[in-house]
Design a protein around this motif. Structure first.
Motif, PDB file in Angstrom:
ATOM      1  N   MET A   1       6.058  -2.530  -7.303  1.00  0.00           N
ATOM      2  CA  MET A   1       5.479  -3.458  -6.333  1.00  0.00           C
ATOM      3  C   MET A   1       4.649  -4.515  -7.059  1.00  0.00           C
ATOM      4  N   LYS A   2       3.907  -4.086  -8.064  1.00  0.00           N
ATOM      5  CA  LYS A   2       3.013  -4.990  -8.790  1.00  0.00           C
ATOM      6  C   LYS A   2       3.775  -5.864  -9.781  1.00  0.00           C
ATOM      7  N   ASN A   3       4.645  -5.258 -10.578  1.00  0.00           N
ATOM      8  CA  ASN A   3       5.270  -5.967 -11.686  1.00  0.00           C
ATOM      9  C   ASN A   3       6.589  -6.639 -11.319  1.00  0.00           C
ATOM     10  N   ASP A   4       7.382  -6.018 -10.473  1.00  0.00           N
ATOM     11  CA  ASP A   4       8.648  -6.627 -10.073  1.00  0.00           C
ATOM     12  C   ASP A   4       8.462  -7.616  -8.925  1.00  0.00           C
ATOM     13  N   LEU A   5       7.617  -7.260  -7.951  1.00  0.00           N
ATOM     14  CA  LEU A   5       7.452  -8.095  -6.769  1.00  0.00           C
ATOM     15  C   LEU A   5       6.206  -8.966  -6.812  1.00  0.00           C
ATOM     16  N   GLY A   6       5.306  -8.704  -7.752  1.00  0.00           N
ATOM     17  CA  GLY A   6       4.108  -9.523  -7.896  1.00  0.00           C
ATOM     18  C   GLY A   6       3.104  -9.345  -6.778  1.00  0.00           C
ATOM     19  N   LEU A   7       3.065  -8.147  -6.171  1.00  0.00           N
ATOM     20  CA  LEU A   7       2.197  -7.904  -5.028  1.00  0.00           C
ATOM     21  C   LEU A   7       0.890  -7.224  -5.436  1.00  0.00           C
ATOM     22  N   HIS A   8      -0.172  -7.528  -4.724  1.00  0.00           N
ATOM     23  CA  HIS A   8      -1.423  -6.782  -4.825  1.00  0.00           C
ATOM     24  C   HIS A   8      -1.140  -5.362  -4.351  1.00  0.00           C
ATOM     25  N   THR A   9      -1.643  -4.365  -5.078  1.00  0.00           N
ATOM     26  CA  THR A   9      -1.316  -2.973  -4.768  1.00  0.00           C
ATOM     27  C   THR A   9      -2.542  -2.178  -4.363  1.00  0.00           C
ATOM     28  N   ALA A  10      -2.331  -1.269  -3.418  1.00  0.00           N
ATOM     29  CA  ALA A  10      -3.401  -0.370  -2.977  1.00  0.00           C
ATOM     30  C   ALA A  10      -2.870   1.049  -2.889  1.00  0.00           C
ATOM     31  N   LEU A  11      -3.725   1.997  -3.232  1.00  0.00           N
ATOM     32  CA  LEU A  11      -3.426   3.421  -3.123  1.00  0.00           C
ATOM     33  C   LEU A  11      -4.348   4.019  -2.080  1.00  0.00           C
TER      34      LEU A  11
ATOM     35  N   THR B   1       0.847  -1.188   0.000  1.00  0.00           N
ATOM     36  CA  THR B   1       0.000   0.000   0.000  1.00  0.00           C
ATOM     37  C   THR B   1       0.878   1.232   0.000  1.00  0.00           C
ATOM     38  N   ILE B   2       0.553   2.177  -0.869  1.00  0.00           N
ATOM     39  CA  ILE B   2       1.229   3.474  -0.884  1.00  0.00           C
ATOM     40  C   ILE B   2       0.290   4.458  -0.209  1.00  0.00           C
TER      41      ILE B   2
END
Length: 275
Positions: free
Chosen positions: A126-136, A106-107
């Protein structure tokens, strides 16, 4: 477990260039590795999106919310310049643990869209390199700064609507409400999942009509998967005092359990999942 700069997070260096950074939107826009001003980071569960999250708190906010529990993030000078490489390297340490919990990254802030290029860089990686679900996590006031490219890298938006009554909203935040509503409508048009957050403050935002209007708007959007009704608290008051800032809600009580339940019922009446 908030980690402040000056303890564990290294300062970004000009030669800290990764292959990944060169491909990201921010690097393309700036022709250099993205840097931003970050207050701290934290591993949290339950309040910053689903599962365990790596939360990056960016410094600076255009709002001056009366009940802000992190007033130390309002001012850009309370953060420290660092590169996206540094933040990603730190988050990478926890990716297996985070993924196993069904969590993500989360940012937050402050207001992350005060630094849209840097926020976009972090979300992308976070999404493309680490493969994590992202939240703003945003107030939505600077939603016009969120490009479509930035929002493509966002899986979930945590959006605050602090009041429907315009006068109350301005009193609470120091800013007008309309930009947030415009951003909410845009997110709905894009089909972006949103968790709405509403802080229940006795004597400010707790009028039944005010809550009903927020709920009606949220119910009309079609993309609000959850509403968090958050009881006002004074846990951040000591931070205001430490910063020599006046906390004007010193005498305001927290809402009762019955008041919180009543507010949740109003959102539920609009078909919303209120928690």
């Amino acid at each position: 477990m908030t980690v402040l700069f000056g303890t564990s997070l290294p300062v970004g260096h000009a030669n800290a260039i990764s292959v990944s950074a060169a491909r990201t939107p921010a690097a393309a826009a700036t022709q250099r590795p993205s840097e931003g001003t970050v207050h701290s980071w934290d591993l949290s569960t339950g309040v910053d999106g689903p599962g365990t999250r790596f939360v990056t708190f960016l410094s600076g906010c255009p709002l001056t919310c009366l009940y802000c529990h992190n007033p130390d993030t309002m001012r850009m000078r309370n953060g420290r310049r660092t590169s996206a490489d540094d933040v990603i390297a730190e988050a990478r340490k926890y990716t297996k643990f985070i993924s196993a919990s069904g969590g993500g990254a989360t940012i937050s802030g402050g207001e992350p869209l005060l630094q849209p290029v840097f926020a976009g860089e972090l979300l992308h990686r976070m999404k493309n390199d680490l493969g994590l679900h992202t939240a703003l996590d945003t107030s939505g006031f600077l939603g016009a700064r969120a490009t479509d490219a930035l929002l493509r890298d966002v899986d979930l938006v945590l959006l605050d609507i602090k009041s429907w009554d315009r006068e109350t909203y301005k009193k609470v935040t120091g800013r007008p409400l309309e930009p947030t509503l415009d951003f909410a409508r845009r997110l709905a048009d894009l089909g972006k999942e949103v968790h709405l957050r509403f802080v229940l403050v006795p004597g400010l935002t707790d009028r039944t009509e005010n809550i009903e209007d927020v709920a009606a708007f949220a119910g009309s959007l079609g993309n609000i998967s959850r509403v968090d009704v958050l009881p006002f608290h004074k846990l951040g008051e000591s931070k205001w005092e430490a910063l020599d800032m006046k906390f004007t809600l010193h005498d305001t009580p927290s809402p009762t359990a019955a008041q919180v339940a009543a507010a949740k019922a109003i959102f539920a009446a609009q078909g919303l999942n209120a928690v």
